[in-house]
Design a protein around this motif. Structure first.
Motif, PDB file in Angstrom:
ATOM      1  N   ARG A 195      54.782  -7.497 -51.528  1.00 34.90           N
ATOM      2  CA  ARG A 195      56.201  -7.192 -51.780  1.00 34.90           C
ATOM      3  C   ARG A 195      56.882  -6.694 -50.500  1.00 34.90           C
ATOM      4  O   ARG A 195      57.998  -7.091 -50.187  1.00 34.90           O
ATOM      5  CB  ARG A 195      56.327  -6.152 -52.891  1.00 34.90           C
ATOM      6  N   ARG A 196      56.203  -5.846 -49.765  1.00 33.80           N
ATOM      7  CA  ARG A 196      56.767  -5.339 -48.520  1.00 33.80           C
ATOM      8  C   ARG A 196      56.965  -6.464 -47.505  1.00 33.80           C
ATOM      9  O   ARG A 196      57.990  -6.527 -46.832  1.00 33.80           O
ATOM     10  CB  ARG A 196      55.850  -4.263 -47.931  1.00 33.80           C
ATOM     11  N   ASP A 197      55.963  -7.337 -47.427  1.00 37.03           N
ATOM     12  CA  ASP A 197      56.082  -8.466 -46.508  1.00 37.03           C
ATOM     13  C   ASP A 197      57.235  -9.381 -46.897  1.00 37.03           C
ATOM     14  O   ASP A 197      57.956  -9.891 -46.042  1.00 37.03           O
ATOM     15  CB  ASP A 197      54.774  -9.261 -46.464  1.00 37.03           C
ATOM     16  N   GLU A 198      57.412  -9.591 -48.200  1.00 38.80           N
ATOM     17  CA  GLU A 198      58.500 -10.465 -48.660  1.00 38.80           C
ATOM     18  C   GLU A 198      59.858  -9.839 -48.351  1.00 38.80           C
ATOM     19  O   GLU A 198      60.782 -10.532 -47.905  1.00 38.80           O
ATOM     20  CB  GLU A 198      58.365 -10.746 -50.161  1.00 38.80           C
ATOM     21  N   ARG A 247      60.421 -10.262 -44.722  1.00 39.70           N
ATOM     22  CA  ARG A 247      60.792 -11.650 -44.440  1.00 39.70           C
ATOM     23  C   ARG A 247      62.271 -11.887 -44.744  1.00 39.70           C
ATOM     24  O   ARG A 247      62.984 -12.513 -43.963  1.00 39.70           O
ATOM     25  CB  ARG A 247      59.926 -12.607 -45.273  1.00 39.70           C
ATOM     26  N   GLN A 248      62.757 -11.358 -45.885  1.00 40.18           N
ATOM     27  CA  GLN A 248      64.163 -11.541 -46.250  1.00 40.18           C
ATOM     28  C   GLN A 248      65.087 -10.899 -45.215  1.00 40.18           C
ATOM     29  O   GLN A 248      66.085 -11.498 -44.804  1.00 40.18           O
ATOM     30  CB  GLN A 248      64.426 -10.952 -47.640  1.00 40.18           C
ATOM     31  N   VAL A 249      64.737  -9.684 -44.793  1.00 43.70           N
ATOM     32  CA  VAL A 249      65.562  -8.988 -43.796  1.00 43.70           C
ATOM     33  C   VAL A 249      65.566  -9.766 -42.485  1.00 43.70           C
ATOM     34  O   VAL A 249      66.627  -9.973 -41.871  1.00 43.70           O
ATOM     35  CB  VAL A 249      65.050  -7.543 -43.589  1.00 43.70           C
ATOM     36  N   LEU A 250      64.394 -10.225 -42.055  1.00 45.24           N
ATOM     37  CA  LEU A 250      64.316 -10.976 -40.794  1.00 45.24           C
ATOM     38  C   LEU A 250      65.078 -12.293 -40.885  1.00 45.24           C
ATOM     39  O   LEU A 250      65.726 -12.697 -39.917  1.00 45.24           O
ATOM     40  CB  LEU A 250      62.858 -11.230 -40.420  1.00 45.24           C
ATOM     41  N   GLU A 251      65.020 -12.966 -42.021  1.00 41.34           N
ATOM     42  CA  GLU A 251      65.759 -14.230 -42.182  1.00 41.34           C
ATOM     43  C   GLU A 251      67.262 -13.985 -42.135  1.00 41.34           C
ATOM     44  O   GLU A 251      68.006 -14.786 -41.559  1.00 41.34           O
ATOM     45  CB  GLU A 251      65.336 -14.932 -43.467  1.00 41.34           C
ATOM     46  N   ALA A 311      62.745 -13.826 -30.596  1.00 42.56           N
ATOM     47  CA  ALA A 311      61.980 -12.646 -31.026  1.00 42.56           C
ATOM     48  C   ALA A 311      61.896 -12.572 -32.547  1.00 42.56           C
ATOM     49  O   ALA A 311      60.826 -12.287 -33.107  1.00 42.56           O
ATOM     50  CB  ALA A 311      62.618 -11.374 -30.473  1.00 42.56           C
ATOM     51  N   ILE A 312      62.995 -12.856 -33.224  1.00 44.77           N
ATOM     52  CA  ILE A 312      62.985 -12.816 -34.692  1.00 44.77           C
ATOM     53  C   ILE A 312      62.101 -13.927 -35.237  1.00 44.77           C
ATOM     54  O   ILE A 312      61.334 -13.707 -36.188  1.00 44.77           O
ATOM     55  CB  ILE A 312      64.426 -12.912 -35.247  1.00 44.77           C
ATOM     56  N   GLN A 313      62.173 -15.110 -34.647  1.00 45.09           N
ATOM     57  CA  GLN A 313      61.305 -16.206 -35.092  1.00 45.09           C
ATOM     58  C   GLN A 313      59.837 -15.851 -34.893  1.00 45.09           C
ATOM     59  O   GLN A 313      58.994 -16.170 -35.736  1.00 45.09           O
ATOM     60  CB  GLN A 313      61.651 -17.495 -34.351  1.00 45.09           C
ATOM     61  N   TYR A 314      59.524 -15.166 -33.806  1.00 41.09           N
ATOM     62  CA  TYR A 314      58.149 -14.728 -33.564  1.00 41.09           C
ATOM     63  C   TYR A 314      57.705 -13.738 -34.645  1.00 41.09           C
ATOM     64  O   TYR A 314      56.608 -13.850 -35.187  1.00 41.09           O
ATOM     65  CB  TYR A 314      58.021 -14.101 -32.174  1.00 41.09           C
ATOM     66  N   GLU A 315      58.543 -12.762 -34.947  1.00 45.45           N
ATOM     67  CA  GLU A 315      58.212 -11.780 -35.993  1.00 45.45           C
ATOM     68  C   GLU A 315      57.993 -12.467 -37.332  1.00 45.45           C
ATOM     69  O   GLU A 315      57.087 -12.115 -38.073  1.00 45.45           O
ATOM     70  CB  GLU A 315      59.317 -10.729 -36.113  1.00 45.45           C
ATOM     71  N   LEU A 316      58.832 -13.463 -37.629  1.00 46.70           N
ATOM     72  CA  LEU A 316      58.651 -14.207 -38.878  1.00 46.70           C
ATOM     73  C   LEU A 316      57.323 -14.960 -38.891  1.00 46.70           C
ATOM     74  O   LEU A 316      56.670 -15.080 -39.928  1.00 46.70           O
ATOM     75  CB  LEU A 316      59.812 -15.181 -39.090  1.00 46.70           C
ATOM     76  N   LEU A 363      54.589 -14.018 -37.733  1.00 42.94           N
ATOM     77  CA  LEU A 363      53.471 -13.097 -37.938  1.00 42.94           C
ATOM     78  C   LEU A 363      53.257 -12.744 -39.413  1.00 42.94           C
ATOM     79  O   LEU A 363      52.183 -12.275 -39.770  1.00 42.94           O
ATOM     80  CB  LEU A 363      53.697 -11.797 -37.143  1.00 42.94           C
ATOM     81  N   LEU A 364      54.291 -12.967 -40.212  1.00 41.97           N
ATOM     82  CA  LEU A 364      54.163 -12.655 -41.647  1.00 41.97           C
ATOM     83  C   LEU A 364      53.417 -13.767 -42.354  1.00 41.97           C
ATOM     84  O   LEU A 364      53.684 -14.950 -42.164  1.00 41.97           O
ATOM     85  CB  LEU A 364      55.548 -12.484 -42.268  1.00 41.97           C
ATOM     86  N   ARG A 365      52.478 -13.356 -43.202  1.00 42.45           N
ATOM     87  CA  ARG A 365      51.715 -14.349 -43.982  1.00 42.45           C
ATOM     88  C   ARG A 365      52.548 -14.822 -45.153  1.00 42.45           C
ATOM     89  O   ARG A 365      53.319 -14.065 -45.729  1.00 42.45           O
ATOM     90  CB  ARG A 365      50.422 -13.737 -44.501  1.00 42.45           C
ATOM     91  N   ARG A 366      52.370 -16.050 -45.509  1.00 42.59           N
ATOM     92  CA  ARG A 366      53.079 -16.586 -46.685  1.00 42.59           C
ATOM     93  C   ARG A 366      52.288 -16.291 -47.923  1.00 42.59           C
ATOM     94  O   ARG A 366      51.140 -16.244 -48.006  1.00 42.59           O
ATOM     95  CB  ARG A 366      53.243 -18.107 -46.547  1.00 42.59           C
TER      96      ARG A 366
END
Length: 155
Positions: A83-86, A89-93, A145-150, A152-155
């Motif tokens: 849930r935290r990762d999701e 992901r939403q914030v980064l997108e 940088a944002i694309q890189y952070e995204l 790193l998140l697992r799907r």
């Protein structure tokens, strides 16, 4: 037998043969030279030499840490982590979309600035154009940088 004794004697003498006196010499132009050859005006340096510490024996080696975190460290369930990762992901997108819009606006402003072609030697126009190019570069770096952070998140 004689060869073996000679070999042992050479090996025992090797550390002393490698030892040399070190001299520091400063010439008329102020250049500093370190050498093992004594010369007039050179200062002999007393350098304490130490042999490197031997690596610890397996019995003395520290045990590897079994845990990455202390025993009382708070744990997060896999579901909570997902849930935290999701949410991340939403914030980064959202940030990525906003940054891409700003990049498009900066590129448009740069294109308009380049189309107006400042006169030769117009320092103010050249400075404005440089600021626009810097702004485009900044937004490009932010998008990367944002694309890189995204990534790193697992799907």
């Amino acid at each position: 037998m004689i060869r073996r004794r000679l070999l042992v004697a050479c090996l025992l003498a090797a550390p002393w043969a490698a030892q040399a006196d070190i001299y520091k010499y400063v010439d008329e132009e102020g250049r500093v030279t370190f050498t093992n050859i004594p010369r007039k005006g050179a200062i002999k340096l007393d350098i304490e030499t130490r042999s490197p510490k031997p690596p610890p024996s397996p019995a003395q080696a520290p045990e590897p840490k079994a845990r990455l975190a202390p025993a009382n460290f708070p744990r997060v369930s896999p579901e909570d982590q997902r849930r935290r990762d999701e949410l991340r992901r939403q914030v980064l997108e959202q940030e990525l979309a906003a940054e891409k819009r700003l990049l498009a606006q900066a590129r448009e402003a740069l294109a308009k600035g380049q189309a107006s072609r400042p006169a030769e030697g117009d320092a103010a126009s050249a400075a404005r154009l440089q600021k626009l190019m810097d702004l485009v570069r900044l937004h490009e770096q932010n998008v990367a940088a944002i694309q890189y952070e995204l990534s790193l998140l697992r799907r």
